[in-house]
Write an enzyme that holds these catalytic residues in place. Sequence first.
Site, PDB file in Angstrom:
ATOM      1  N   GLU A 144      20.019  13.404  44.739  1.00  0.00           N
ATOM      2  CA  GLU A 144      21.031  12.418  43.687  1.00  0.00           C
ATOM      3  C   GLU A 144      21.601  13.530  43.243  1.00  0.00           C
ATOM      4  O   GLU A 144      21.023  13.202  42.391  1.00  0.00           O
ATOM      5  CB  GLU A 144      20.549  10.867  43.589  1.00  0.00           C
ATOM      6  CG  GLU A 144      21.042  10.312  42.679  1.00  0.00           C
ATOM      7  CD  GLU A 144      20.133   8.967  42.238  1.00  0.00           C
ATOM      8  OE1 GLU A 144      19.164   8.597  42.778  1.00  0.00           O
ATOM      9  OE2 GLU A 144      20.663   7.894  41.380  1.00  0.00           O
TER      10      GLU A 144
ATOM     11  N   GLU B 195      17.710  12.895  50.393  1.00  0.00           N
ATOM     12  CA  GLU B 195      18.088  12.939  48.853  1.00  0.00           C
ATOM     13  C   GLU B 195      18.671  13.142  47.951  1.00  0.00           C
ATOM     14  O   GLU B 195      17.686  13.386  47.155  1.00  0.00           O
ATOM     15  CB  GLU B 195      17.594  11.619  48.510  1.00  0.00           C
ATOM     16  CG  GLU B 195      17.874  10.340  47.200  1.00  0.00           C
ATOM     17  CD  GLU B 195      17.448   9.201  46.914  1.00  0.00           C
ATOM     18  OE1 GLU B 195      16.408   8.914  47.410  1.00  0.00           O
ATOM     19  OE2 GLU B 195      17.449   9.162  46.102  1.00  0.00           O
TER      20      GLU B 195
ATOM     21  N   ASP C 134       9.919   1.310  48.120  1.00  0.00           N
ATOM     22  CA  ASP C 134       9.060   2.620  47.094  1.00  0.00           C
ATOM     23  C   ASP C 134       8.756   3.038  45.726  1.00  0.00           C
ATOM     24  O   ASP C 134       8.485   3.594  45.421  1.00  0.00           O
ATOM     25  CB  ASP C 134       9.182   3.397  48.230  1.00  0.00           C
ATOM     26  CG  ASP C 134      10.860   4.545  47.364  1.00  0.00           C
ATOM     27  OD1 ASP C 134      10.705   5.501  47.356  1.00  0.00           O
ATOM     28  OD2 ASP C 134      11.487   3.563  47.794  1.00  0.00           O
TER      29      ASP C 134
ATOM     30  N   SER D  26      20.397   1.628  51.506  1.00  0.00           N
ATOM     31  CA  SER D  26      18.902   2.174  51.232  1.00  0.00           C
ATOM     32  C   SER D  26      18.449   1.673  49.950  1.00  0.00           C
ATOM     33  O   SER D  26      18.593   2.483  48.816  1.00  0.00           O
ATOM     34  CB  SER D  26      18.821   4.001  51.345  1.00  0.00           C
ATOM     35  OG  SER D  26      17.360   3.858  50.818  1.00  0.00           O
TER      36      SER D  26
ATOM     37  N   LYS E 218      20.905  10.149  52.247  1.00  0.00           N
ATOM     38  CA  LYS E 218      20.594   9.738  51.145  1.00  0.00           C
ATOM     39  C   LYS E 218      21.177  10.075  50.265  1.00  0.00           C
ATOM     40  O   LYS E 218      21.045  10.206  49.136  1.00  0.00           O
ATOM     41  CB  LYS E 218      19.093   8.618  51.020  1.00  0.00           C
ATOM     42  CG  LYS E 218      19.382   7.319  50.018  1.00  0.00           C
ATOM     43  CD  LYS E 218      18.202   6.832  49.574  1.00  0.00           C
ATOM     44  CE  LYS E 218      18.195   5.956  48.793  1.00  0.00           C
ATOM     45  NZ  LYS E 218      16.947   5.776  48.586  1.00  0.00           N
TER      46      LYS E 218
ATOM     47  N   TYR F 103      12.164   7.249  37.654  1.00  0.00           N
ATOM     48  CA  TYR F 103      11.756   6.784  38.552  1.00  0.00           C
ATOM     49  C   TYR F 103      10.160   6.674  38.054  1.00  0.00           C
ATOM     50  O   TYR F 103       9.441   7.733  37.724  1.00  0.00           O
ATOM     51  CB  TYR F 103      12.050   6.808  39.494  1.00  0.00           C
ATOM     52  CG  TYR F 103      13.117   6.706  40.917  1.00  0.00           C
ATOM     53  CD1 TYR F 103      14.636   6.543  40.069  1.00  0.00           C
ATOM     54  CD2 TYR F 103      13.037   5.682  42.086  1.00  0.00           C
ATOM     55  CE1 TYR F 103      15.627   6.554  40.663  1.00  0.00           C
ATOM     56  CE2 TYR F 103      14.160   5.309  42.771  1.00  0.00           C
ATOM     57  CZ  TYR F 103      15.324   5.742  41.727  1.00  0.00           C
ATOM     58  OH  TYR F 103      16.907   5.401  42.604  1.00  0.00           O
TER      59      TYR F 103
ATOM     60  N   LYS G 162      10.838   9.691  52.904  1.00  0.00           N
ATOM     61  CA  LYS G 162      11.904  10.329  51.513  1.00  0.00           C
ATOM     62  C   LYS G 162      11.412  10.837  50.750  1.00  0.00           C
ATOM     63  O   LYS G 162      10.195  10.702  50.584  1.00  0.00           O
ATOM     64  CB  LYS G 162      12.284   9.189  51.098  1.00  0.00           C
ATOM     65  CG  LYS G 162      13.295   8.773  49.487  1.00  0.00           C
ATOM     66  CD  LYS G 162      12.526   8.056  48.827  1.00  0.00           C
ATOM     67  CE  LYS G 162      13.455   8.193  47.609  1.00  0.00           C
ATOM     68  NZ  LYS G 162      13.106   6.941  46.528  1.00  0.00           N
TER      69      LYS G 162
END
Lengths: 357, 358
Positions: free
Chosen positions: B185, B183, B30, B295, B225, B358, B142
């Site tokens: 992170e 998620e 993604d 993932s 995640k 990202y 997500k």
Amino acid sequence: MSAFVGKYAEELIKNAKYIATPGKGILAADESTGTIGKRLSSINVENIESNRQALRELLFTSPNALSCLSGVILFEETLYQKTSDGKPFVEILEENNVIPGIKVDKGTVEIAGTNGETTTQGFDSLGARCQQYYKAGARFAKWRAVLKIGPNEPSELAIQQNAQGLARYAIICQENGLVPIVEPEVLTDGPHDIKKCAAVTETVLAAVYKALNDHHVLLEGTLLKPNMVTPGSDSPKVAPEVIAQYTVTALRRTVPPAVPGIVFLSGGQSEEEATQNLDAMNKLEVLKPWTLSFSFGRALQQSTLKTWAGKKANVGKAQEAFLSRCKANSEATLGKYSGGSAGGLASESLFVKGYKY
Amino acid sequence: MSCFISKYADELAKNAAYIGTPGKGILAADESTGTIGKRLSSINVENVEDNRRALRELLFTTPGALQHLSGVILFEETLYQKTASGKPFVDVLKEGGVLPGIKVDKGTVELNGTHGETFTQGLDGLAQRCQKYYEAGARFAKWRAVLKISANEPTELAIQENANGLAMYAAICQQCGLVPIVEPEILVDGSHDIKKCAAVTERVLAACYKALNDHHVMLEGTLLKPNMVTPGSDSPKVAPEVIAEYTVRALQRTVPAAVPAIVFLSGGQSEEEATLNLNAMNKLQTKKPWSLSFSFGRALQQSTLKAWAGKEENVKKAQDAFLVRCKANSEATLGTYKGDAKISEGAAESLHVKDYKY
């Protein structure tokens, strides 16, 4: 870790795990002097120290009963009592691989501005008291927080207050070598259905585990003592399988796997109801990362008390009644209870509205 | 229940459980247009739609790869793309027993007054977008929240904002039939040790699950995640068994059993590291009521990308490399990976980029 790992960490983990041994559970014999007075008066026995001592001696010396137990919660007075032959109760328990525990809270007080909601007191000198109890042989503690279901209850204030209180109590216990049993009891009183009880129980347990994390409590060295998820006392009853389904779902959604064991309170359930519900939970085919056992007071002692009626001549029969309930619940923790150890007494509801310990 | 029972409840629980099937995991494909641009430029390939399409076609049509996957996360553009012969990617995936997923967040923005901490945007019109994605065939979503470890970070503000954002996103997804992957992170950047990472991870996950409960999210229809628990990027490395122990313990202390599966992000780990760590976790003899899977984005695609280099004649070589990583990670979810995967060029290469955006 975000968990406080003090000098007692390994011992706490070991003891919590032992208490959670499949096939065993806890006898809650920690009724305060006032509360045990009510029990004794129901069988016309005077509330004096020697009678309180006699009742507990009856329980702790019941042949073969202790093998069904991993722990007994005591009231402070009882921690220092002995049998009539002069043997300390704590020694009897220890010799039979039963861990002595101690009630450390000092009851509930109302939270001003709420509709009868409460918080639990007992923090003053709690650390020092825990140290003393540890020296006297106690290795776990218990603190009861109470919440109720009403149109606007439990309020966020009551949930937060009680969750914070439980967390603070828990870390103080761990600092002093006692495994804290975390007990956030949601009372059965009310006309609500089982779904409402489930929703409230999940909300309360989520708040409790957030608070425990905030306070750096080592979950592997704790136990949970929750209510089962049931319809309110003024609502129609449901089958044990339904209670089991809702209860285990609520726990799967909120109780981290690090907690070794969950020891249910019996609330106002009859001896037989409590056993059947526990059995149904252990028969449920779903993944349960903690053991499911009992920490029963009334639901282990009711028939015993009635059979004893304060008379020495009845001790043997009373001890048999006690052994019968211990065995039944031990089987229930393994999902192997086949029912039928119910005398009329065992089916008697023990529900008292607005029950005050 | 304290959770809101959406009309999609049974479907959500079924799909979440399917994604957690032992032996399978998720390919995170993604990357936004900007991010995939960085990957393509690293192999001297132009960032145009057709190249982005070609890369994804390479991955999704790799013979034998899809059986190791239960889901693929897509960027919006990719959800509507087709193979060169005109077959929608979504159909390719479905026929291969793989659920299509969709990235729905719109990146991070800085939290005012903090030291570079962020929150994630994308809530505006999220329900409408989710409905559209469901119609297009997506069955999970997500949303990436980001936290960092530093002298005074993560702050309570950052933790609360990100936990709350994740919970709101999750609740909306469930109302629209998409299983939300949660998620949170925690970046590996820093000189902290593994204990610090564990403490922060436990604190963050506890906040997340409290927020999910507050927002009435049905945990049985979600996935987690998280980052693995590791030393910071500037700290000495430790063995996979150590990472496994700290990671699983952190999860035992915070993730309720109702969550069917945990699908780790790979962060800056090399392909091989990520696989070895996942394998070690699945070998660990301890309570794990959720399945532990992957993932992975970079950790599944790095060698494939290098082997492809944008050239048609390299497609087979690239697909071979991709299949190797898929198989390796599939075995890792079962704890049976022997570390003998044919190591392609780049499989051992660290993929850590400081302060990765990202």
